[in-house]
Scaffold this active site. Structure first.
Site, PDB file in Angstrom:
ATOM      1  N   LYS A 284       0.841  -1.204   0.000  1.00 25.02           N
ATOM      2  CA  LYS A 284       0.000   0.000   0.000  1.00 25.02           C
ATOM      3  C   LYS A 284       0.878   1.257   0.000  1.00 25.02           C
ATOM      4  O   LYS A 284       0.672   2.168  -0.798  1.00 25.02           O
ATOM      5  CB  LYS A 284      -0.898   0.008   1.253  1.00 25.02           C
ATOM      6  N   ASN A 285       1.857   1.281   0.896  1.00 27.57           N
ATOM      7  CA  ASN A 285       2.631   2.512   1.071  1.00 27.57           C
ATOM      8  C   ASN A 285       3.639   2.764  -0.044  1.00 27.57           C
ATOM      9  O   ASN A 285       4.259   3.822  -0.095  1.00 27.57           O
ATOM     10  CB  ASN A 285       3.345   2.509   2.425  1.00 27.57           C
TER      11      ASN A 285
ATOM     12  N   CYS B 163      -5.395  12.306  12.588  1.00 26.64           N
ATOM     13  CA  CYS B 163      -6.124  11.039  12.547  1.00 26.64           C
ATOM     14  C   CYS B 163      -5.939  10.384  13.907  1.00 26.64           C
ATOM     15  O   CYS B 163      -5.300  10.952  14.788  1.00 26.64           O
ATOM     16  CB  CYS B 163      -5.619  10.163  11.415  1.00 26.64           C
TER      17      CYS B 163
ATOM     18  N   ARG C 110      -0.108  14.498  12.921  1.00 26.78           N
ATOM     19  CA  ARG C 110       0.381  14.325  11.544  1.00 26.78           C
ATOM     20  C   ARG C 110       0.349  15.581  10.663  1.00 26.78           C
ATOM     21  O   ARG C 110      -0.362  15.641   9.662  1.00 26.78           O
ATOM     22  CB  ARG C 110      -0.381  13.181  10.866  1.00 26.78           C
TER      23      ARG C 110
ATOM     24  N   ASP D 183       4.155   0.777  11.935  1.00 28.43           N
ATOM     25  CA  ASP D 183       2.941   0.163  11.379  1.00 28.43           C
ATOM     26  C   ASP D 183       2.782  -1.300  11.797  1.00 28.43           C
ATOM     27  O   ASP D 183       1.788  -1.935  11.456  1.00 28.43           O
ATOM     28  CB  ASP D 183       2.968   0.251   9.842  1.00 28.43           C
TER      29      ASP D 183
ATOM     30  N   ARG E 230      -8.692  -0.593   4.312  1.00 29.24           N
ATOM     31  CA  ARG E 230      -7.787   0.412   3.720  1.00 29.24           C
ATOM     32  C   ARG E 230      -6.453  -0.216   3.338  1.00 29.24           C
ATOM     33  O   ARG E 230      -5.769   0.277   2.433  1.00 29.24           O
ATOM     34  CB  ARG E 230      -7.514   1.534   4.732  1.00 29.24           C
TER      35      ARG E 230
HETATM   36  C1  UD1 Z   1       3.936   6.921   6.188  1.00 26.93           C
HETATM   37  C2  UD1 Z   1       3.062   5.713   6.002  1.00 26.93           C
HETATM   38  C3  UD1 Z   1       2.455   5.293   7.330  1.00 26.93           C
HETATM   39  C4  UD1 Z   1       3.558   5.081   8.358  1.00 26.93           C
HETATM   40  C5  UD1 Z   1       4.481   6.292   8.440  1.00 26.93           C
HETATM   41  C6  UD1 Z   1       5.677   6.057   9.333  1.00 26.93           C
HETATM   42  C7  UD1 Z   1       2.278   6.000   3.727  1.00 26.93           C
HETATM   43  C8  UD1 Z   1       1.157   6.268   2.815  1.00 26.93           C
HETATM   44  N1  UD1 Z   1       2.025   6.043   5.052  1.00 26.93           N
HETATM   45  O1  UD1 Z   1       3.093   7.967   6.662  1.00 26.93           O
HETATM   46  O2  UD1 Z   1       1.735   4.082   7.121  1.00 26.93           O
HETATM   47  O3  UD1 Z   1       2.972   4.873   9.616  1.00 26.93           O
HETATM   48  O4  UD1 Z   1       4.968   6.621   7.129  1.00 26.93           O
HETATM   49  O5  UD1 Z   1       6.377   4.928   8.930  1.00 26.93           O
HETATM   50  O6  UD1 Z   1       3.386   5.723   3.300  1.00 26.93           O
HETATM   51  N2  UD1 Z   1       5.727  14.661  10.639  1.00 26.93           N
HETATM   52  C9  UD1 Z   1       5.791  16.000  10.932  1.00 26.93           C
HETATM   53  N3  UD1 Z   1       5.784  16.888   9.898  1.00 26.93           N
HETATM   54  C10 UD1 Z   1       5.712  16.491   8.608  1.00 26.93           C
HETATM   55  C11 UD1 Z   1       5.651  15.116   8.315  1.00 26.93           C
HETATM   56  C12 UD1 Z   1       5.666  14.221   9.357  1.00 26.93           C
HETATM   57  O7  UD1 Z   1       5.853  16.382  12.102  1.00 26.93           O
HETATM   58  O8  UD1 Z   1       5.702  17.348   7.709  1.00 26.93           O
HETATM   59  C13 UD1 Z   1       5.712  13.682  11.745  1.00 26.93           C
HETATM   60  C14 UD1 Z   1       4.364  12.935  11.812  1.00 26.93           C
HETATM   61  O9  UD1 Z   1       3.419  13.650  12.552  1.00 26.93           O
HETATM   62  C15 UD1 Z   1       4.760  11.652  12.475  1.00 26.93           C
HETATM   63  C16 UD1 Z   1       6.175  11.405  11.924  1.00 26.93           C
HETATM   64  O10 UD1 Z   1       6.648  12.659  11.460  1.00 26.93           O
HETATM   65  O11 UD1 Z   1       4.830  11.798  13.859  1.00 26.93           O
HETATM   66  C17 UD1 Z   1       6.226  10.375  10.818  1.00 26.93           C
HETATM   67  O12 UD1 Z   1       5.458  10.796   9.738  1.00 26.93           O
HETATM   68  P1  UD1 Z   1       5.791  10.381   8.238  1.00 26.93           P
HETATM   69  O13 UD1 Z   1       7.053   9.584   8.180  1.00 26.93           O
HETATM   70  O14 UD1 Z   1       5.708  11.607   7.409  1.00 26.93           O
HETATM   71  O15 UD1 Z   1       4.579   9.429   7.909  1.00 26.93           O
HETATM   72  P2  UD1 Z   1       3.622   9.478   6.667  1.00 26.93           P
HETATM   73  O16 UD1 Z   1       4.378   9.727   5.424  1.00 26.93           O
HETATM   74  O17 UD1 Z   1       2.445  10.334   6.978  1.00 26.93           O
END
Ligand code: UD1
Length: 421
Positions: free
Chosen positions: A22-23, A117, A122, A305, A397
């Site tokens: 998925k990711n 969420c 996030r 995850d 999902r």
């Molecule tokens: C992706 C995955 C999700 C997984 C996560 C961490 C997809 C579609 N989803 O989510 O399943 O749980 O990686 O392995 O690939 N953060 C900030 N600012 C930002 C971006 C992130 O503070 O601009 C923080 C988030 O709140 C969170 C952490 O960084 O606490 C990790 O987020 P991130 O690695 O960005 O996860 P996603 O890409 O949303």
């Protein structure tokens, strides 16, 4: 079908084929927005609700798609819309992956902020900061991001946290930026490499080095290409744990075993015997797990995850396990549901303290998010009696045909519609 009923206690046995990740699928699908009058063909695209949401988003923007089994072809016209509709972005955070490619290709984009969420707040500040460093003008008004850049410029960008989504968004933006972009402290998840491979297929020079630094030389126009979505290491790991928690013998096939190293290391510590093949892992029956300590963190650390599924498995270990979550602040909400099934989990700050119990009992529980749902399924497979899991919509999902896959392993699983409220 929104309710899953599971009668637990059967050791699972058999082979499970792993779906496409998925990711990995979501960002590579978003990357088609970089194309003009060309096509992207993807093999191994999983049939999941999140994938359908991304397809809806791409369709709203003007992309046409054809699906033949797990192969999808995305045809992108010369002109597409740059406005992402709010209802789709709200439905799935990963819709924010359209931001980088839309901005780079259209010179502007309007995208609602995805919002929080159930696992944490996030934000996407790192995505926006990186794009601004590349020359984008960004304003946020009433929860909507307005971004504009006639021409993005390659820059050296340091990410304050190795965010998966920010790394992907910036890589896609850099593909059409002028000059070289160097992104430091990037995510190192295998899904990043899958996206890099698509961008290379599009004619972009991408050097990932595998060390948390990505270098991209932008091009004026990208070309169509064909790529395969990598196997879903989280789905595969969930079925491995289904074998472990039921004391069964399960083989997950079509995987890249190296992507599961952190899980396998912890299972070994917990006393589980397993065999690693070239594209499969088999776990052998174990009577009772030994407790272990785990810290969920960015790859190659133990995946966040998989944290809920591992906690569910450790509820039956012989002693006290500690599981710390370092990626999302609120990822233990499901522990209350496990406790309703007889688990003994206490949350202290970022750590779950899991006092192993001898047995779990079936109960009526609720999947509050995707991986929480997977954790409840695992607990239910091992529990005495019947468990009813509501809100399975979250599980769909990310898990393709999980009822059928579990049944094929011998589990007593049934789906039904929730009654009208
Ligand atoms: C992706 C995955 C999700 C997984 C996560 C961490 C997809 C579609 N989803 O989510 O399943 O749980 O990686 O392995 O690939 N953060 C900030 N600012 C930002 C971006 C992130 O503070 O601009 C923080 C988030 O709140 C969170 C952490 O960084 O606490 C990790 O987020 P991130 O690695 O960005 O996860 P996603 O890409 O949303």
């Amino acid at each position: 079908m929104d309710v899953m009923r599971i009668r637990g206690g059967t050791p699972l046995k058999g082979v499970v084929k792993t779906q496409g990740a998925k990711n990995a699928a979501l960002p590579v699908m978003a990357s088609c927005l970089l194309l003009k009058g060309r096509t992207l063909t993807l093999e191994n695209v999983p049939d999941l609700h999140d994938v359908s949401t991304m397809l809806d988003l791409l369709a709203c923007l003007g992309v046409t798609m054809e699906r033949l089994g797990n192969r999808m072809t995305f045809s992108v016209p010369e002109e597409i819309s740059w406005e992402a509709p709010e209802h789709l972005v709200r439905k799935m955070r990963a819709s924010s992956l359209a931001l980088g490619p839309l901005l780079a290709r259209c010179g502007k984009t309007v995208l609602p902020l995805p919002g929080g969420c159930s696992i944490g707040s996030r934000p996407i500040d790192l995505h926006l900061k990186g794009l601004m460093q590349m020359g984008a003008k960004i304003e946020i008004r009433n929860g909507i991001v307005y971004a504009q850049a006639d021409q993005l410029r390659g820059r050296r960008i340091y990410l304050d946290f190795p965010s998966v989504g920010a790394t992907e968004n910036l890589m896609m933006a850099a593909a059409l930026a002028k000059g070289e972009t160097i992104i430091e402290n990037t995510a190192r998840e295998p899904e990043i490499e899958n996206l890099a491979s698509v961008l290379r297929g599009m004619g972009v020079t991408v050097d990932t080095e595998g060390t948390g630094c990505v270098r991209i030389k932008g091009v004026e126009e990208v070309q169509g290409c064909r790529e395969r979505v990598i196997p879903d290491r989280i789905e595969a790991s969930t079925y491995v744990l289904a074998g472990v928690i039921t004391g069964g013998e399960v083989t997950v096939d079509d995987i890249v075993p190296a992507h599961m190293d952190a899980l396998l290391a912890k299972l070994e510590e917990a006393g589980v015997r397993f065999h690693v093949g070239s594209s499969s892992v088999t776990v052998f029956p174990v009577r009772r797990l030994m407790p272990v300590s785990i810290r969920a963190m960015p790859y190659p650390g133990f995946p966040t995850d998989l944290q809920p599924q591992m906690v569910a498995t450790l509820t039956l270990a012989n002693g006290v396990s500690l599981v710390e979550e370092s990626v999302f602040q609120a990822r233990f909400l499901y522990s209350e549901e496990l406790n309703r099934m007889g688990a003994n989990i206490t949350i202290k700050g970022d750590t779950a303290i899991i006092q192993g119990v001898e047995r779990l009992q079936g109960a009526s529980v609720r999947a509050m998010d995707l991986r929480a749902g997977a954790a409840l399924i695992l607990a239910a497979l091992a529990a005495e009696g019947e468990t009813r899991i509501d809100e399975m919509v979250h599980v769909w999902r990310g898990y393709e045909a999980s009822d059928k896959k579990l049944k094929a392993l011998g589990a007593d699983v049934a789906l039904e519609e929730a009654e009208e409220k």
